[in-house]
Structures are given as C-alpha cells and as structure tokens.
Design an enzyme around this catalytic site. Structure first.
Site, PDB file in Angstrom:
ATOM      1  N   GLY A 161       0.748  -1.153   0.119  1.00 50.86           N
ATOM      2  CA  GLY A 161       0.150   0.042  -0.135  1.00 50.86           C
ATOM      3  C   GLY A 161       0.735   1.380  -0.205  1.00 50.86           C
ATOM      4  N   ASN A 162       0.191   2.127   0.372  1.00 54.54           N
ATOM      5  CA  ASN A 162       1.128   3.599   0.684  1.00 54.54           C
ATOM      6  C   ASN A 162       0.439   4.662   1.596  1.00 54.54           C
ATOM      7  OD1 ASN A 162      -0.888   5.611  -0.822  1.00 54.54           O
ATOM      8  ND2 ASN A 162      -0.696   4.046  -2.453  1.00 54.54           N
ATOM      9  N   ARG A 163       1.041   5.570   1.676  1.00 56.25           N
ATOM     10  CA  ARG A 163       0.807   6.503   2.964  1.00 56.25           C
ATOM     11  C   ARG A 163      -0.436   7.580   2.850  1.00 56.25           C
ATOM     12  NH1 ARG A 163       4.641   5.492   6.785  1.00 56.25           N
ATOM     13  NH2 ARG A 163       6.757   4.731   5.800  1.00 56.25           N
TER      14      ARG A 163
ATOM     15  N   ALA B  56      -4.177   7.866  -4.428  1.00 56.70           N
ATOM     16  CA  ALA B  56      -2.813   7.212  -4.760  1.00 56.70           C
ATOM     17  C   ALA B  56      -2.646   5.879  -5.064  1.00 56.70           C
ATOM     18  CB  ALA B  56      -1.817   7.520  -3.313  1.00 56.70           C
TER      19      ALA B  56
END
Ligand code: C5P
Length: 224
Positions: free
Chosen positions: A29-31, A96
């Site tokens: 995943g990402n932030r 994102a």
C-alpha cells in the site's frame, strides 16, 4: 455560506490509497490518508454537486451526502471509475493508486519457514490516462501528483502525458504537508496558458480553491 455553483453537476472523485494483496493478510500500500480527496468531496457537496466518491481504505468518516463506493485494489478502483465516468462532468483523481501490484498473490497465508520471500511486482495500468482517453466534450479532469521534488518542466510533461486539464502537485517531502497532514501546499498547473499558481493552507481551504479553479476553467472554455 457557499454559492451553489456546482448545482446540477456530477463530480467523480477518487481518494485514498489502493491496497494490493500479496496473501490473505498482507498487502502493498502507500501512505495516502485520503484527506485531500475527502475534503474535495465535501467542498463539492457544499457547492451543490452530486458526488460519487471512490475510496480506497482510509480511516475517515464518509462525507455526508456523497455516494461512497469502497474499493481496495487498483483494478477495483479502475472498474468503479469507468462505471461512473461517462455521467461525470468533473473528475478529480486524488487517489494514490499503487503503481505496482503482484501477479502471484498467495491463496493461503505465507508461513515463516526461515527462508527469503521474493516478490515479483508488475506495473499497474495508469487509470487516469485510460480515463482521459475515453473522455467526452464538456468533461473537466484534474489529476494529482505527489512528488519529492517539483520540477515545472516535468509537471508540464505529466499534465500532457496524462491528458488532464489541471494538475495539482505537492511536495511530499516538505514538512507539514502532503500524506496524512491536515495542511498541504499545492502547485497547480492549468493546461492553457501553462501558468502555475501556488497555495498553502488547510486541505479544506485548498479544496475550495481547487474547485474554484476547475469552475473558472470550465467557464473560460464555455465562453469561447
Ligand atoms: O504518475 P503519477 O503516479 O505521479 O500520477 C499521479 C496521478 O495519476 C494521480 O492523479 C493518480 O490518481 C493517477 N494515477 C492513476 N493510476 C495509476 C497511478 C496514478 O490513475 N496507476
């Protein structure tokens, strides 16, 4: 009080990260917190729009009055966006999207066995570029770019490559702005005139400013 300048308009917004599963319990995943996209959904609702929010996994309450569809993977996000895009007047692609996914998701949880685990990652399709290729006249499209440095020439190239009308970029390595933060600092590029505008503030204020910019551009195109 806000003017209802989006009354009768449908705004499609993507927000948050996508998760790419590597086994039933783990993901890539990402932030992204989803805060900017959710603020844009709330601003659009205040201004009278019908809002479809396609949200990745976030820890935010659903904006009141929005139609929210929750997705997890980039593929699910792409499907939902393509479903709603034909009837949208405005697309704001604030999610994102994970640039990488794996083609070897395990069906069972990977157990530790003292050896290394090598993941093979492949690129996800660029949803935004695919959407802009299927656009019809009258649709306005804003993309986002989270960068660790803002080079104006590169942003102009990205705007053209993605086929968007507006590109909102922010420097995620700047303290107090970007992922997870309440505030943000945006460098906005609009396709005609190739002029840049900059604004910092709360994500709520920036959301209204970005909607203003979208409406301005739409009015300018309509009056031609
Ligand atoms: O190329 P980059 O990831 O910087 O582009 C960011 C913009 O493209 C964002 O609007 C993001 O939502 C969108 N994007 C996408 N599909 C991807 C990667 C990014 O739609 N696979």
């Amino acid at each position: 009080t806000y003017s209802k300048d989006l009354l009768g308009k449908t705004v499609l917004i993507s927000a948050g990260p996508t998760y790419e599963p590597i086994d039933p319990v783990r993901f890539i995943g990402n932030r992204s917190s989803g805060k900017m996209g959710y603020a844009l959904a709330e601003a659009s609702i205040r201004r009278g729009a019908k809002v479809h929010l396609i949200s990745g996994p976030v820890a935010l309450p659903p904006p009141q009055g929005a139609n929210v569809e929750y997705v997890e993977t980039a593929r699910e996000m792409q499907e939902m966006l393509f479903k709603h895009f034909p009837s949208a007047d405005i697309l704001i692609m604030a999610a994102a999207v994970s640039d990488y996914t794996t083609d070897s998701t395990l069906a069972q949880k990977k157990k530790k066995d003292g050896t290394e685990w090598t993941l093979h990652l492949k690129e996800n399709p660029d949803i935004l570029s695919a959407l802009t290729k299927s656009r019809h006249p009258g649709q306005t499209i804003m993309g986002f770019a989270a960068e660790t440095s803002l080079v104006r020439k590169e942003l102009q190239d990205k705007l053209r490559r993605k086929g968007v009308d507006l590109l909102a970029s922010n420097n995620i390595s700047e303290p107090g702005s970007g992922f997870g933060s309440e505030n943000n600092s945006i460098l906005l590029l609009t396709h005609d005139g190739s002029s840049f505008e900059e604004k910092s503030g709360s994500k709520k204020d920036l959301a209204d400013w970005l909607i203003d910019r979208i409406i301005l551009l739409r009015n300018r195109i309509l009056s031609h």
